[in-house]
Design an enzyme around this catalytic site. Structure first.
Site, PDB file in Angstrom:
ATOM      1  N   HIS A 198      -9.947   4.811  -5.132  1.00 33.42           N
ATOM      2  CA  HIS A 198     -10.751   6.010  -4.832  1.00 33.42           C
ATOM      3  C   HIS A 198     -10.745   6.984  -6.020  1.00 33.42           C
ATOM      4  CE1 HIS A 198     -10.304   4.247  -0.934  1.00 33.42           C
ATOM      5  NE2 HIS A 198      -9.126   4.768  -0.677  1.00 33.42           N
ATOM      6  N   HIS A 214      -3.468   4.652  -2.731  1.00 33.69           N
ATOM      7  CA  HIS A 214      -4.506   5.545  -2.223  1.00 33.69           C
ATOM      8  C   HIS A 214      -4.312   6.895  -2.901  1.00 33.69           C
ATOM      9  CE1 HIS A 214      -6.926   7.833   0.756  1.00 33.69           C
ATOM     10  NE2 HIS A 214      -6.013   8.758   0.502  1.00 33.69           N
ATOM     11  N   LYS A 222       0.850  -1.198   0.000  1.00 36.89           N
ATOM     12  CA  LYS A 222       0.000   0.000   0.000  1.00 36.89           C
ATOM     13  C   LYS A 222       0.882   1.243   0.000  1.00 36.89           C
ATOM     14  CE  LYS A 222      -3.873   2.441   1.025  1.00 36.89           C
ATOM     15  NZ  LYS A 222      -4.709   2.141   2.194  1.00 36.89           N
ATOM     16  N   ASP A 258     -14.122  -0.430   0.357  1.00 40.99           N
ATOM     17  CA  ASP A 258     -13.417   0.273   1.442  1.00 40.99           C
ATOM     18  C   ASP A 258     -14.036  -0.091   2.788  1.00 40.99           C
ATOM     19  OD1 ASP A 258     -11.401   1.811   2.481  1.00 40.99           O
ATOM     20  OD2 ASP A 258     -12.261   3.738   1.922  1.00 40.99           O
TER      21      ASP A 258
END
Length: 387
Positions: free
Chosen positions: A224, A195, A156, A282
């Site tokens: 997102h 992200h 991530k 999410d």
């Protein structure tokens, strides 16, 4: 125990018409127009599929298994997800990750929860790291986590976010190299879930490293991205070969200027990138509401897995086919995380992950995960260890 689904309209996710589905030893054995249970050896449990649609179990590629949040103080740390939160919403495969909080949340705990979900009956994988660099890891190395820890398929990272790091070209290049080498050695997908915040740079840092290096765009999965400020950049990256991931929205208007994933699916088709678009829930992550200058949180919500089927129904109501709306959360999502050889489709030899929907309302009635009947007639018949 063998399960035989009789007479459901099958969407695999492409429409196959009315079929019977035979599941045994956790796998789909056959999908045929008629399978006679009397000709089968051993015990068989028959599930009536009349008036129902059979779809692949949903693949949710962005969940906070052990909770997330915390941006509004310790009381805003969100709770862990449970097994029935998954199965009651049709999720049979999920990817877990950390978020903003890698101080009170740890990759080791995420690993334990990932293993626990697998023991309870669904399929779970994870990525190491969190928002920041250097990435928090289990072994002390992103490369070693991916190469030597079975459920770990990537890492991530946050970009363009006031909560994330300022990532230099050298740092990003080193991270991509680690992920790529580990993925080759371990024969894993090897992804960087990015992200993508609402900051000034958007995905510029990703494009920068791709322009000056030989790294493949498919290493990056920006998430997102169903926002007007991010969509165009994400589409550009998808056309280069990356998967891009939207976040399910509960409200019809998208909320806070976001684009619903139903609309984003339609837009992906119009852009010719429909096979590279996914959307995820999410779930377990915080949904903070910021003040105007984004310095203080004034409200807090929590992502839930039900947003996937809400978006599917929304898309069908807007005129897309069920197959079009299912693809991002089944076959595309399975490809995104490297499980396309056994997940995301209803095919003989694939895992026995099947969800039944009422044909009129598209509400979930049954969930089967790895051949185990988990939800029957809308009720969870298998629950998590402490539920």
């Amino acid at each position: 125990m063998q399960l035989l689904i009789k007479g459901a309209d099958v969407f695999a996710p492409e429409a196959l018409g009315r079929k019977d589905i035979l599941i045994s030893n956790g796998k789909i054995l056959a999908i045929e127009e008629n399978i006679n249970e009397s000709g089968l050896i051993g015990p068989v449990e028959v599930i009536d599929g009349q008036g129902k649609l059979a779809i692949p179990g949903l693949v949710d590629t962005h969940q906070h298994f052990i909770g997330g949040g915390g941006e509004g103080g310790y009381r805003t740390r969100t709770p862990e997800l449970t097994l029935t939160q998954q199965t009651l919403n049709g999720v049979t495969t999920a990817l877990g990750l950390l978020g903003t909080d890698s101080l009170s949340r740890h990759v080791e705990s995420l690993y334990a929860k990932t293993k626990g979900f697998n023991e309870e009956g669904i399929t779970a994988v994870m990525i190491t790291g969190a928002y920041h660099l250097p990435s928090p890891t289990i072994t002390g190395s992103v490369q070693r986590d991916i190469a030597f820890i079975d459920p770990v398929i990537g890492v991530k990272l946050a970009v363009a976010d006031h909560r994330g790091p300022f990532v230099t070209r050298d740092e990003l290049g080193h991270l991509v190299s680690e992920v790529r080498v580990a993925s080759l050695i371990a024969n894993k997908k090897g992804i960087i879930t990015v992200h993508t915040g609402a900051g000034k740079a958007c995905l510029d840092q990703v494009f920068d490293i791709l322009e000056v290096s030989d790294y493949q765009p498919e290493r990056f999965v920006p998430t997102h991205i169903n926002r007007p400020d991010t969509w165009e950049s994400a589409v550009r990256l998808a056309k280069m070969g990356a998967y891009i991931d939207g976040t399910g929205i509960l409200h019809d208007d998208g909320g806070a200027g976001k684009i619903t994933c139903a609309d984003a699916t339609r837009m992906s088709i119009e852009e010719g990138i429909e096979s590279r678009f996914t959307f995820s829930s999410d779930a377990g992550g915080s949904m903070p509401k910021w003040n105007e200058n984004r310095t203080r949180i004034i409200g807090m919500g929590v992502g839930t897995p039900d947003s996937l089927l809400i978006e599917v129904r929304r898309g069908v109501e807007k005129g897309l086919t069920l197959s079009q709306m299912l693809a991002p959360v089944t076959i595309n999502a399975a490809h995104q995380i490297g499980l396309e050889d056994r997940k995301g489709q209803l095919l003989p030899g694939f895992d026995g992950d099947v969800v039944l929907l009422d044909q009129d309302s598209l509400q979930l009635t049954d969930t089967i995960a790895k051949g185990q009947w988990m939800v029957a007639s809308g009720e969870a018949i298998v629950k998590g260890t402490f539920e």
